[in-house]
Design a protein around this motif. Structure first.
Motif, PDB file in Angstrom:
ATOM      1  N   LEU A 210       0.814  -1.224   0.000  1.00  0.00           N
ATOM      2  CA  LEU A 210       0.000   0.000   0.000  1.00  0.00           C
ATOM      3  C   LEU A 210       0.846   1.273   0.000  1.00  0.00           C
ATOM      4  O   LEU A 210       0.413   2.312  -0.478  1.00  0.00           O
ATOM      5  N   LEU A 211       2.061   1.201   0.577  1.00  0.00           N
ATOM      6  CA  LEU A 211       2.866   2.427   0.720  1.00  0.00           C
ATOM      7  C   LEU A 211       4.108   2.429  -0.166  1.00  0.00           C
ATOM      8  O   LEU A 211       4.877   3.388  -0.159  1.00  0.00           O
ATOM      9  N   GLN A 212       4.305   1.338  -0.916  1.00  0.00           N
ATOM     10  CA  GLN A 212       5.446   1.245  -1.853  1.00  0.00           C
ATOM     11  C   GLN A 212       6.781   1.561  -1.185  1.00  0.00           C
ATOM     12  O   GLN A 212       7.609   2.272  -1.765  1.00  0.00           O
ATOM     13  N   VAL A 213       6.987   1.038   0.003  1.00  0.00           N
ATOM     14  CA  VAL A 213       8.201   1.408   0.745  1.00  0.00           C
ATOM     15  C   VAL A 213       9.465   0.771   0.157  1.00  0.00           C
ATOM     16  O   VAL A 213       9.437  -0.326  -0.391  1.00  0.00           O
ATOM     17  N   SER A 214      10.581   1.487   0.285  1.00  0.00           N
ATOM     18  CA  SER A 214      11.881   0.984  -0.174  1.00  0.00           C
ATOM     19  C   SER A 214      12.505   0.053   0.846  1.00  0.00           C
ATOM     20  O   SER A 214      13.386  -0.735   0.532  1.00  0.00           O
ATOM     21  N   ARG A 215      12.137   0.243   2.110  1.00  0.00           N
ATOM     22  CA  ARG A 215      12.624  -0.654   3.159  1.00  0.00           C
ATOM     23  C   ARG A 215      11.634  -0.624   4.319  1.00  0.00           C
ATOM     24  O   ARG A 215      10.812   0.285   4.427  1.00  0.00           O
ATOM     25  N   ILE A 216      11.751  -1.637   5.183  1.00  0.00           N
ATOM     26  CA  ILE A 216      10.862  -1.766   6.336  1.00  0.00           C
ATOM     27  C   ILE A 216      11.661  -1.445   7.593  1.00  0.00           C
ATOM     28  O   ILE A 216      12.756  -1.982   7.795  1.00  0.00           O
ATOM     29  N   ASP A 217      11.117  -0.586   8.440  1.00  0.00           N
ATOM     30  CA  ASP A 217      11.759  -0.272   9.714  1.00  0.00           C
ATOM     31  C   ASP A 217      11.282  -1.278  10.766  1.00  0.00           C
ATOM     32  O   ASP A 217      10.075  -1.466  10.938  1.00  0.00           O
ATOM     33  N   HIS A 218      12.228  -1.917  11.406  1.00  0.00           N
ATOM     34  CA  HIS A 218      12.035  -3.076  12.306  1.00  0.00           C
ATOM     35  C   HIS A 218      11.750  -4.327  11.448  1.00  0.00           C
ATOM     36  O   HIS A 218      12.674  -4.950  10.974  1.00  0.00           O
ATOM     37  N   GLY A 219      10.474  -4.679  11.292  1.00  0.00           N
ATOM     38  CA  GLY A 219      10.139  -5.817  10.430  1.00  0.00           C
ATOM     39  C   GLY A 219      10.477  -7.184  11.000  1.00  0.00           C
ATOM     40  O   GLY A 219      10.364  -8.198  10.309  1.00  0.00           O
ATOM     41  N   VAL A 220      10.863  -7.232  12.286  1.00  0.00           N
ATOM     42  CA  VAL A 220      11.343  -8.499  12.850  1.00  0.00           C
ATOM     43  C   VAL A 220      10.262  -9.577  12.942  1.00  0.00           C
ATOM     44  O   VAL A 220      10.571 -10.774  12.975  1.00  0.00           O
ATOM     45  N   ARG A 221       8.990  -9.150  12.939  1.00  0.00           N
ATOM     46  CA  ARG A 221       7.925 -10.158  13.020  1.00  0.00           C
ATOM     47  C   ARG A 221       7.648 -10.833  11.672  1.00  0.00           C
ATOM     48  O   ARG A 221       6.729 -11.641  11.538  1.00  0.00           O
ATOM     49  N   CYS A 222       8.491 -10.543  10.670  1.00  0.00           N
ATOM     50  CA  CYS A 222       8.412 -11.242   9.380  1.00  0.00           C
ATOM     51  C   CYS A 222       8.556 -12.747   9.560  1.00  0.00           C
ATOM     52  O   CYS A 222       8.007 -13.525   8.779  1.00  0.00           O
ATOM     53  N   SER A 223       9.297 -13.141  10.611  1.00  0.00           N
ATOM     54  CA  SER A 223       9.569 -14.572  10.836  1.00  0.00           C
ATOM     55  C   SER A 223       8.297 -15.389  11.043  1.00  0.00           C
ATOM     56  O   SER A 223       8.326 -16.611  10.945  1.00  0.00           O
ATOM     57  N   GLU A 224       7.183 -14.711  11.335  1.00  0.00           N
ATOM     58  CA  GLU A 224       5.924 -15.423  11.536  1.00  0.00           C
ATOM     59  C   GLU A 224       5.290 -15.847  10.208  1.00  0.00           C
ATOM     60  O   GLU A 224       4.287 -16.543  10.186  1.00  0.00           O
ATOM     61  N   ASP A 225       5.874 -15.412   9.095  1.00  0.00           N
ATOM     62  CA  ASP A 225       5.309 -15.711   7.775  1.00  0.00           C
ATOM     63  C   ASP A 225       6.446 -16.131   6.828  1.00  0.00           C
ATOM     64  O   ASP A 225       7.164 -15.296   6.288  1.00  0.00           O
ATOM     65  N   GLU A 226       6.588 -17.451   6.676  1.00  0.00           N
ATOM     66  CA  GLU A 226       7.708 -17.993   5.898  1.00  0.00           C
ATOM     67  C   GLU A 226       7.722 -17.471   4.453  1.00  0.00           C
ATOM     68  O   GLU A 226       8.790 -17.182   3.900  1.00  0.00           O
ATOM     69  N   ASN A 227       6.552 -17.330   3.861  1.00  0.00           N
ATOM     70  CA  ASN A 227       6.510 -16.814   2.481  1.00  0.00           C
ATOM     71  C   ASN A 227       7.008 -15.380   2.398  1.00  0.00           C
ATOM     72  O   ASN A 227       7.649 -14.989   1.419  1.00  0.00           O
TER      73      ASN A 227
END
Ligand code: HPA
Ligand code: ZN
Length: 335
Positions: A210-227
């Motif tokens: 939705l925001l077309q971001v170049s990078r994610i700040d923090h983002g550590v909870r990505c590990s909850e979604d393997e894809n």
């Protein structure tokens, strides 16, 4: 290893300038500006830094920012941070500021930007530290307030490279700012956003889509979604991770449980950053040391955080090439 980390060339990509307000300067500015704060000593201030989650920190963080009134205050704050950068061999920094934290209490947007910018320019010539400035919208405020901040930023377009999104993540979905970000992109700003700090992995998807971001700040909870992790790796989407912040705000119980090293070894473009160092007990070197103490990294792995940050930064290709050469030379010399 301590000396290797101390002198390792570093790039900082996640740093809130208001979060570098050390207790000493807070007291000095409170006195200089006749601002009443509920603390009488450095010890009292430090005692109040007992956070259990993001919100308990934000309450103190916004209260601290109340002592910043004049352009000189914003200059002094930024200059003190840049001197700390020099100590930690931070060669380039991309600094967040929260204009609404100041305009909401009657401080003019121009005062804020001009004070910060003057210090950043001085650091380029006097300290050899390059920088970019990123304006964050406070997500607990409404869309209209964000649009106002964007409008104020227009005449400072030459000083601000990107817009970001910070403050209370839970309960303030990314979608609330889709239209503001769309307009910012049309005006030529790059975009970043805090996501997946306290909120679920889904918020990272939303920030990307939705925001077309170049990078994610923090983002550590990505590990909850393997894809999602696979997508971050294949599309080389950077995460600006803040290890000491995550421990202080209970995102992870302790550093041994932090996922930054697992993500690094899987090939995610993770970087190490200090977030709000005056509140979380450490600047860049302290963050590197804390990760290394808990996870025992090789020198090549430690330098990879810098290589990742160079890739993830908003500097030109030739500047990236130069910083990479310098970092490689440092690594080769100390292997
Ligand atoms: N998260 C969200 N908002 C913030 C932070 C953070 O870590 N630091 C300053 N504002
Ligand atoms: Zn942050």
């Amino acid at each position: 290893m301590k000396e290797f980390i101390q002198s390792l060339p570093k790039i900082e990509l996640h740093l809130h300038i208001e979060g570098t307000l050390e207790p000493e300067l807070m007291l000095e500015l409170a006195e200089r500006n006749n601002v009443r704060i509920p603390f009488n000593s450095i010890a009292e201030i430090k005692n109040a830094y007992n956070f259990h989650n993001l919100q308990s920190f934000l309450d103190i963080y916004f209260q601290g920012a109340d002592v910043l009134i004049n352009e000189q205050d914003f200059f002094d704050l930024t200059w003190a941070y840049l001197l700390r950068c020099q100590e930690d061999n931070v060669l380039h920094t991309e600094v967040f500021f929260d204009p609404q934290a100041h305009t909401e209490r009657g401080i003019c947007f121009d005062i804020v930007v001009n004070g910060i910018h003057r210090a950043l320019v001085k650091a380029t010539t006097e300290l050899g530290i390059s920088s970019k400035l990123i304006m964050c919208f406070l997500r607990h405020l409404d869309e209209e307030s964000a649009f106002k901040a964007l409008e104020s930023a227009h005449v400072h377009k030459d000083k601000i490279i990107a817009v970001g999104l910070d403050s209370t993540e839970v309960g303030n979905p990314v979608g609330k700012f889709e239209r503001v970000f769309k307009q910012a992109i049309e005006q030529g700003f790059l975009t970043v956003a805090h996501a997946g700090e306290e909120g679920p992995a889904h918020n990272i998807h939303d920030a990307l889509n939705l925001l077309q971001v170049s990078r994610i700040d923090h983002g550590v909870r990505c590990s909850e979604d393997e894809n999602l992790v696979k997508q971050l790796i294949t599309e080389r989407i950077p995460l600006t991770v803040c290890p000491l912040s995550n421990i202080k705000l209970n995102v992870f119980e302790h550093m041994e449980l932090h996922n930054i090293v697992t993500l690094l070894r899987r090939g995610v473009c993770v970087t190490i950053n200090s977030d709000d160092p005056a509140y979380f007990g450490g600047y860049m070197t302290d963050n590197f040391l804390a990760v290394n103490d808990a996870h025992s990294l090789s020198k090549t792995e430690l330098a990879q955080f810098t290589f990742n940050a160079i890739d993830a930064s908003f500097i030109s290709k030739s500047e990236k090439k130069q910083l990479k050469m310098l970092t490689q030379r440092y690594l080769d010399l100390h292997q």
